[in-house]
Scaffold this motif. Sequence first.
Motif, PDB file in Angstrom:
ATOM      1  N   PRO A  67     -79.818  41.929  71.775  1.00 15.19           N
ATOM      2  CA  PRO A  67     -80.395  43.038  70.992  1.00 15.19           C
ATOM      3  C   PRO A  67     -81.363  43.890  71.797  1.00 15.19           C
ATOM      4  CG  PRO A  67     -80.762  40.923  69.896  1.00 15.19           C
ATOM      5  CD  PRO A  67     -80.288  40.630  71.287  1.00 15.19           C
ATOM      6  N   LEU A  68     -81.505  45.104  71.291  1.00 19.18           N
ATOM      7  CA  LEU A  68     -82.573  46.001  71.716  1.00 19.18           C
ATOM      8  C   LEU A  68     -83.544  46.020  70.538  1.00 19.18           C
ATOM      9  CD1 LEU A  68     -83.884  48.360  73.302  1.00 19.18           C
ATOM     10  CD2 LEU A  68     -82.470  49.845  71.889  1.00 19.18           C
ATOM     11  N   ILE A  69     -84.800  45.736  70.807  1.00 23.27           N
ATOM     12  CA  ILE A  69     -85.775  45.619  69.728  1.00 23.27           C
ATOM     13  C   ILE A  69     -86.894  46.628  69.960  1.00 23.27           C
ATOM     14  CG2 ILE A  69     -87.386  44.045  68.575  1.00 23.27           C
ATOM     15  CD1 ILE A  69     -85.496  41.748  69.629  1.00 23.27           C
TER      16      ILE A  69
ATOM     17  N   TRP B  47     -84.071  43.361  75.228  1.00 20.62           N
ATOM     18  CA  TRP B  47     -85.125  44.307  75.586  1.00 20.62           C
ATOM     19  C   TRP B  47     -86.040  44.510  74.390  1.00 20.62           C
ATOM     20  CZ3 TRP B  47     -83.486  49.262  78.747  1.00 20.62           C
ATOM     21  CH2 TRP B  47     -82.950  48.868  79.985  1.00 20.62           C
TER      22      TRP B  47
END
Lengths: 73, 73, 73, 73, 73, 73
Positions: free
Chosen positions: D2-4, D43
Motif C-alpha cells: 500500500p501507499l499510505i 510507503w
Amino acid sequence: MPLIQVSVPAGSLDAAKKAKMIELITEASVTAEGIPAARQFTWVQINEVPDGGWGMGGQAITLEMMKVALGQK
Amino acid sequence: MPLIQVSVPAGSLDAAKKAKMIELITEASVTAEGIPAARQFTWVQINEVPDGGWGMGGQAITLEMMKVALGQK
Amino acid sequence: MPLIQVSVPAGSLDAAKKAKMIELITEASVTAEGIPAARQFTWVQINEVPDGGWGMGGQAITLEMMKVALGQK
Amino acid sequence: MPLIQVSVPAGSLDAAKKAKMIELITEASVTAEGIPAARQFTWVQINEVPDGGWGMGGQAITLEMMKVALGQK
Amino acid sequence: MPLIQVSVPAGSLDAAKKAKMIELITEASVTAEGIPAARQFTWVQINEVPDGGWGMGGQAITLEMMKVALGQK
Amino acid sequence: MPLIQVSVPAGSLDAAKKAKMIELITEASVTAEGIPAARQFTWVQINEVPDGGWGMGGQAITLEMMKVALGQK
C-alpha cells in the motif's frame, strides 16, 4: 486526529483484511500520537487503484505480477 | 481556482446528486473566494470509496451501517 | 458523510476566507446529499500548493499570474 | 504494497512522532495484509494541513482548539 | 523520488494507454529531476473517477461530453 | 484530461525544476492519451511533503538521506 488514506491495488484486500487494516492502522496512529482521545477523530479510507494503473520505475505492475513477486502465487 | 476532491462511500450518490453536489460546491467555493472569474477554473472531482473501506474510530463503517445511523433506513 | 479536500495556491486565502469556505462547502454538501444528520461527519481540508507548483496546459501559473488573469491586480 | 497518505494539522507532530507513526503504521499495514515481503514496498507520507484549514461540521477547528478539546492544554 | 497520482475519467484509458502513461510520465519526471537513480523510486498511480463525478465550472462533464468536446466522437 | 498530482520531498525541487516537471509531465500525458486538444485541460500540481514525513519500509527517509543514497551529495 489524522486522516489516513490508503491506496491498494484493486482486488488485493477482502472485507476482513480491510477491517483489520482499519483497526490496526488506527491503533498505530493513536499510539504514535499519544492521544487516546483522538481515536474517534481518526479516519481511515482504503481506495482501490484499478489493475494496470500501478507503476514503479516506469513499468505497470499488475496484481498478478505483484503476487508472483511477493511469493503469493 | 481551487481543485476540490470529494470522497464518498461508493453507491451513496446517484448521478443527479453528484451533479447537484458539483454545482453547489462550486458555487460555495466561488462565493468564499469572492472571485467570480475563478468559476471556470474550479474543478470538482467525486471519488468513490469501495464499501468496507471507510473507517472511523478504528471500525469499518459500511454503507448499510451509515444509512441506519443517519436515519436513512 | 463526505470528505472534501480542497487544494488552493498557497497564500491565496486568509483565515477568514478559509473559515468561510469550510462553512459554505459543508452547507453545499449537506444540501446536495439531503441528509442533515451527515453534517457532523462532513470534513473539509484546505491544502496549499506551494507557489510555482500549479500547472495548466503545461505551464506553471504563479499566484501573481493568477491574480492578474483574474483581475485581482 | 500500500501507499499510505496521512494528513495531520500542521505543527501537531514533531520529527520523533512522525518517525514513530511511519514505523507503526507500516507495521500495522504489513500485519493486516499478511505479506511480510510487501514491507519494502510500503510507503507512508505525512502531509501537513496549514492551521485554519481543517473543518468538521462546517467549522474551522484550529490546532489550539483541538488541543483544548483533546485535553492537551 | 516523486509519487505521481493521475486522475482520469473512468473508462477513458485502456491498459495499453495506462502502461504508456506510466512509462512516459516516469521518464518526464526523471528528466525534470535530473537524477537517473531516482527512477526506481518513482511511483505512478492512475485513479479512475466514476462517470458523472468530474465537474468544471460547476457542471458535471460526462465522458460522452468530453469525447464530443475533444473531437473524439 | 487528466489531473496529475505530484508529491515530492519539500525542498527537493527549485522553481525552474518545477516548471520543467509541469511542462514535461503534461507533454507525456498528452502523448500517452493521444488527444492534443486535451492539453489545456491537463492540470499538474506539485505538493511538498515536509521533511521527516516520507517513509519507506517503515523508516523515515529525510531529504539528506535521499541525497546521499542517490549520489547527490
